[in-house]
Design an enzyme around this catalytic site. Sequence first.
Site, PDB file in Angstrom:
ATOM      1  N   CYS A  78       5.785  -0.633  25.004  1.00  0.00           N
ATOM      2  CA  CYS A  78       5.355  -1.971  25.188  1.00  0.00           C
ATOM      3  C   CYS A  78       6.669  -2.867  24.788  1.00  0.00           C
ATOM      4  O   CYS A  78       7.030  -3.779  25.674  1.00  0.00           O
ATOM      5  CB  CYS A  78       4.078  -2.204  24.501  1.00  0.00           C
ATOM      6  SG  CYS A  78       2.612  -1.266  25.217  1.00  0.00           S
ATOM      7  N   HIS A 139       2.662  -9.212  22.278  1.00  0.00           N
ATOM      8  CA  HIS A 139       3.264  -8.026  21.509  1.00  0.00           C
ATOM      9  C   HIS A 139       4.945  -8.214  21.243  1.00  0.00           C
ATOM     10  O   HIS A 139       5.619  -7.368  21.425  1.00  0.00           O
ATOM     11  CB  HIS A 139       2.954  -6.654  22.301  1.00  0.00           C
ATOM     12  CG  HIS A 139       2.781  -5.395  21.419  1.00  0.00           C
ATOM     13  ND1 HIS A 139       2.853  -4.446  21.847  1.00  0.00           N
ATOM     14  CD2 HIS A 139       3.073  -5.431  20.098  1.00  0.00           C
ATOM     15  CE1 HIS A 139       2.688  -3.468  20.870  1.00  0.00           C
ATOM     16  NE2 HIS A 139       2.916  -4.158  19.913  1.00  0.00           N
TER      17      HIS A 139
END
Length: 578
Positions: A78, A139
């Site tokens: 990610c 994130h």
Amino acid sequence: MGILRNYNFFVFAVLLVGFGKEVMGEHDKPNFVLMIVDDLGIGDVGCYGNDTIRTPNIDQLAQEGVKLTQHIAAAPLCTPSRTAFMTGRYAVRSGMGSAGRVQVIVFLAGSGGLPSNETTFAKLLQKQGYTTGIVGKWHLGVNCENRTDHCHLPSNHGFDYFYGLPFTYFNDCQPGEGTEILADVQVMLWQAIVLLGMAALSLVFVRLIGLLAVSLKLIALLALLCLLVFSVWCVPFWWLQTWNCIIMRNGDVIEQPIVTDTLTKRLVGEAEQFLERNQQKPFLLVLSLAHVHTPLFHSKAFAKGSKHGLYGDNVEEVDWIIGQVVKAVEKLNLSNKTLVYFTSDHGGHIEDSERGGWNGIYRGGKAMGGWEGGIRVPGLFRWPGRLPAGRVIDEPTSLMDVFPTVVGLAGGELPKDRILDGHDLMPLLEGRVERSKHEFMFHYCGAYLNAVRWRPPEGDAIFKAHLFTPNFSPEGAGGCYDTGICMCHQGFVTYHNPPLLFDLARDPSESRPLTPESEPRYEEVLRRIAEATAEHRKTISTVPSQMSWSKLLWMPWLQPCCGTFPFCSCAEADHIHL
């Protein structure tokens, strides 16, 4: 007098036309809706071959637009993948590639994140008069020095509006789902607590019965060590749900911890409201879904509707979300001036049993370096009236290509003070060229160059050389099941000299390594790849790492909090009405 009157009329007309062009020029700029799913495998989508999970809305994007079959994420995890997507550059250029075991941001209260000196496509679109927003997962970090500096948040990277998860949606967000953050470290800490506690109690017992003359200082030292280790384990691990699982609107924490029951509807509602608010001016919306990362959502509307259980239900819910956003664009009569894009940040997590994605015929998955299953993702572009419907492109493309594509369409200038690794896709999407500009692509695992792809200018071959591969476990497995996820650093990988070489055009599953006997150009291919690799390495500058332990570990003064720290708790006031 007549001449003067005509002259005045001419000047007025010129000013009117000029003013009109200025106003209309702003409204003539295309809008952008970029939708990115978390952990979705390329084999989970109907238009990429899945015939058991229903994805009619995503499939319709392919029917009405352009489908990319070799759309590649710049990283198989990610944080580095999203860094590359936002900046059009390999994550290692930003210090967002890890040299250790932890390859993503694991605590919201760490100081690492997307550096302020990086340029996102959102920053450049702001300069062109765009209203920019991101709804969903970020994130890429939050704070640097205190809990309100927000140096890494979307607001510091070109986004006018942010609603969503500054971290990610992970197991610790749902009680009973276990933990994902340094689970083995937590076990070691707990074992140390037990051992130290038992030792201290045993010495107390021995002293009380007079068996040995045990020093009270020794007992106090053991008790103090036990308390210290307990504190390290309890804070932050015991409160991970509170610390990491939060919702923010711009810079404010509005829900801590997340209420997941209504999260899907809230994300959709926020996306629709953003489109409605900004329909009269050019806009960029990034919809970054929390699906289909574990723990999977238990949405009543999609429960037990798929042949693939809860995971299939989640994919079908993703399809519904995509459909709702596209319908919102159509309802506002913006389809012909809006570029819609759909992708995943990387491949499915195949070690997570039945809760992970399917990567089709491609080997490997999430966190597995350069294996196709971890980096080949869906890539769909829809723009009625501009892009041909039903076009399929088999050329290598990258998530990093979104950066120069949208900046170019918005009329912006690409940065000249840094290296960009993406290329403008419009000539390829529109059919003006047949070949991708990506002759070479470099696949990273953390901070390490893992594999290199070469698309020779002539012929159909697409070669890929693996410099190292993760050690699958147990032996003979197709993933790192013993550790739950693959690592990139020494001790967990096998280096290859010469590199493992495949021709993806003939062997997309990467099951038959080429040899000098099976590939006449074997030596030439390895030589060209080695030369390109050497040139690429010269372009990589040393920058401060954002993924070191000093940047990743939990620091209480950086913890986002609503209420009085450490008693952080709040719920979004109107979430029940959405």
